[in-house]
Write a protein that holds these residues in place. Structure first.
Motif, PDB file in Angstrom:
ATOM      1  N   SER A  93       0.815  -1.227   0.000  1.00 42.03           N
ATOM      2  CA  SER A  93       0.000   0.000   0.000  1.00 42.03           C
ATOM      3  C   SER A  93       0.840   1.265   0.000  1.00 42.03           C
ATOM      4  O   SER A  93       0.308   2.377  -0.166  1.00 42.03           O
ATOM      5  CB  SER A  93      -0.939   0.003   1.222  1.00 42.03           C
ATOM      6  OG  SER A  93      -0.194   0.080   2.430  1.00 42.03           O
ATOM      7  N   THR A  94       2.164   1.137   0.143  1.00 39.43           N
ATOM      8  CA  THR A  94       3.066   2.309   0.085  1.00 39.43           C
ATOM      9  C   THR A  94       4.184   2.090  -0.928  1.00 39.43           C
ATOM     10  O   THR A  94       5.204   2.795  -0.892  1.00 39.43           O
ATOM     11  CB  THR A  94       3.675   2.574   1.476  1.00 39.43           C
ATOM     12  OG1 THR A  94       4.390   1.413   1.914  1.00 39.43           O
ATOM     13  CG2 THR A  94       2.602   2.926   2.494  1.00 39.43           C
ATOM     14  N   THR A 128       3.201   5.714  -5.751  1.00 40.29           N
ATOM     15  CA  THR A 128       2.668   7.050  -5.502  1.00 40.29           C
ATOM     16  C   THR A 128       1.178   6.954  -5.181  1.00 40.29           C
ATOM     17  O   THR A 128       0.410   6.287  -5.897  1.00 40.29           O
ATOM     18  CB  THR A 128       2.877   7.947  -6.741  1.00 40.29           C
ATOM     19  OG1 THR A 128       4.275   7.981  -7.069  1.00 40.29           O
ATOM     20  CG2 THR A 128       2.373   9.349  -6.480  1.00 40.29           C
ATOM     21  N   GLN A 129       0.768   7.607  -4.103  1.00 35.82           N
ATOM     22  CA  GLN A 129      -0.645   7.610  -3.741  1.00 35.82           C
ATOM     23  C   GLN A 129      -1.447   8.387  -4.791  1.00 35.82           C
ATOM     24  O   GLN A 129      -1.029   9.470  -5.239  1.00 35.82           O
ATOM     25  CB  GLN A 129      -0.847   8.267  -2.370  1.00 35.82           C
ATOM     26  CG  GLN A 129      -0.158   7.557  -1.231  1.00 35.82           C
ATOM     27  CD  GLN A 129      -0.826   6.221  -0.898  1.00 35.82           C
ATOM     28  OE1 GLN A 129      -2.043   6.062  -0.970  1.00 35.82           O
ATOM     29  NE2 GLN A 129       0.005   5.226  -0.548  1.00 35.82           N
ATOM     30  N   ALA A 148      -2.770   3.583   4.594  1.00 34.62           N
ATOM     31  CA  ALA A 148      -1.527   3.378   3.835  1.00 34.62           C
ATOM     32  C   ALA A 148      -0.426   2.978   4.811  1.00 34.62           C
ATOM     33  O   ALA A 148      -0.164   3.666   5.788  1.00 34.62           O
ATOM     34  CB  ALA A 148      -1.141   4.662   3.101  1.00 34.62           C
ATOM     35  N   GLY A 149       0.187   1.846   4.559  1.00 37.24           N
ATOM     36  CA  GLY A 149       1.194   1.323   5.475  1.00 37.24           C
ATOM     37  C   GLY A 149       0.622   0.378   6.521  1.00 37.24           C
ATOM     38  O   GLY A 149       1.372  -0.307   7.215  1.00 37.24           O
ATOM     39  N   VAL A 179      -2.506   3.180  -4.934  1.00 33.35           N
ATOM     40  CA  VAL A 179      -1.122   3.541  -5.176  1.00 33.35           C
ATOM     41  C   VAL A 179      -0.758   3.127  -6.601  1.00 33.35           C
ATOM     42  O   VAL A 179      -1.201   2.092  -7.094  1.00 33.35           O
ATOM     43  CB  VAL A 179      -0.191   2.853  -4.123  1.00 33.35           C
ATOM     44  CG1 VAL A 179      -0.252   1.361  -4.222  1.00 33.35           C
ATOM     45  CG2 VAL A 179       1.233   3.369  -4.255  1.00 33.35           C
TER      46      VAL A 179
END
Length: 286
Positions: free
Chosen positions: A222-223, A226-227, A244-245, A283
Motif C-alpha cells: 500500500s506504500t 505514488t498515492q 496506507a502502510g 497507489v
C-alpha cells in the motif's frame, strides 16, 4: 223377731265377699297361670329371643353399606384412572406418529438438499475445470505476448482481455490480463499460486509478469508507489483497504470501475465493481 230381721241385705256382704273371694281366687289362679307360663316362657320363647337382635343387624347393615360405598368410590377412581391412562396412551401414540412423520419429512428434505448440493458441486467442479483450461490457454497466449513485447512500456499496445481494459497497454495490460486470468481461483491464506492466492500474493504475482518485484504483504504494497485519488485511477493501480502502510487488503484496478482481488475463502478470486467494497486508497507503481 230378731233385732236384725229388719235389715234386708244382711247376707249380701257375705255374697260380695264370696264373689270377692271367687274373684280373688280366679285372679289368683290366672296370675298363677301367668306365673307358670312366665316360668315356662323363656324355654318356649328361646328361638324368638335368638332371632331378634336389632342392634347387631343395624350395625352389620351400616358396615356393609359403608363397605359398598367405599367399593363404589374405589371403582369410580379406578375407572377414572384407567380413562386418564388410555387418554395419555392415545396422546403419546399420536405424538409418536407425528414425530415419525416429521422425522421422515426432514430425512427426505435432507436427502433432497444433499442431492442438490452434490449436483451443484459437480457442476461447479465442471465449470472450474473448464475455467482453468481457459485460463491455461490465456496464460500461454499472455506469456507469448509478453515475451515478444518485453517488459518495458515502449508504447506498443497489448490487447486487453475485455472491453473494460481495451485501451490498456504495456506493463499495465499484462498485469490486468494476469489478474483477470486468475478469477475463479481459490483463496488460501499465504497462497502464492498457481491456483490459490491470498490478496497480496495475487498482486505480487501479477506485477511480476511486468518485471516488477513488489513486497509480499499488503501493508508494504500500500506504500510501494505514488498515492493516487480514487477518482483518477488507471488500470494496474493497486487498491488498498485500511490505512496506507497498515492496509489489511489489496487488489488490482482493471478499469471500468472494477477490480480483481483474492477476497476470502468463501468467494475466492473475483472481479467486482468498486461499489461492492469501496477501497480506502490507491497507489500507482507503473
Amino acid at each position: 223377731m230378731s233385732h236384725t230381721a229388719h235389715i234386708p241385705s244382711h247376707r249380701k256382704p257375705r255374697q260380695r265377699a264370696s264373689k270377692s273371694a271367687l274373684r280373688a281366687g280366679v285372679a289368683g289362679g290366672f296370675l298363677s297361670t301367668i306365673a307358670v307360663a312366665g316360668a315356662a316362657g323363656p324355654a318356649q320363647a328361646e328361638p324368638v329371643t335368638q332371632t331378634i337382635e336389632m342392634p347387631t343387624i343395624a350395625s352389620n347393615f351400616s358396615a356393609a353399606a359403608a363397605a359398598s360405598a367405599q367399593a363404589t368410590q374405589q371403582l369410580a377412581l379406578d375407572i377414572e384412572k384407567q380413562a386418564d391412562q388410555d387418554a395419555a396412551a392415545e396422546k403419546a401414540a399420536k405424538d409418536a406418529k407425528k414425530a415419525h412423520a416429521e422425522a421422515v419429512r426432514k430425512d427426505e428434505a435432507k436427502k433432497k438438499a444433499e442431492a442438490a448440493e452434490k449436483k451443484a458441486k459437480a457442476e461447479a467442479e465442471a465449470k472450474e475445470r473448464a475455467e482453468r483450461a481457459s485460463r491455461s490457454t490465456e496464460r500461454t497466449t499472455l506469456s507469448a505476448s509478453t515475451g515478444s513485447s518485453g517488459s518495458s512500456s515502449s508504447g506498443s499496445s497489448a490487447s486487453a482481455p475485455s472491453s473494460s481494459s481495451s485501451n490498456v497497454s504495456g506493463s499495465a495490460a499484462s498485469i490486468v490480463a494476469f489478474a483477470k486470468a486468475q478469477v475463479g481461483d481459490a483463496y488460501v491464506s499465504g497462497g502464492t499460486g498457481p491456483n490459490a492466492w491470498d490478496c497480496s500474493g495475487l498482486v505480487q504475482a501479477a506485477y511480476r509478469t511486468a518485471g516488477i518485484d513488489l513486497p509480499r504483504v499488503s501493508q508494504a504494497q500500500s506504500t510501494a508507489g505514488t498515492q493516487v485519488s480514487l477518482d483518477n485511477l488507471q488500470p494496474g493501480d493497486i487498491l488498498y483497504w485500511g490505512g496506507a502502510g497498515s492496509a489489511y487488503h489489496v487488489a488490482i484496478y482493471v478499469g471500468g470501475g472494477q477490480f480483481v482481488g483474492a477476497q476470502n475463502s468463501s468467494t475466492g478470486t473475483v472481479q467486482r465493481s468498486m461499489d461492492y467494497d469501496r477501497p480506502t486508497g490507491a497507489v500507482r507503481v507503473l
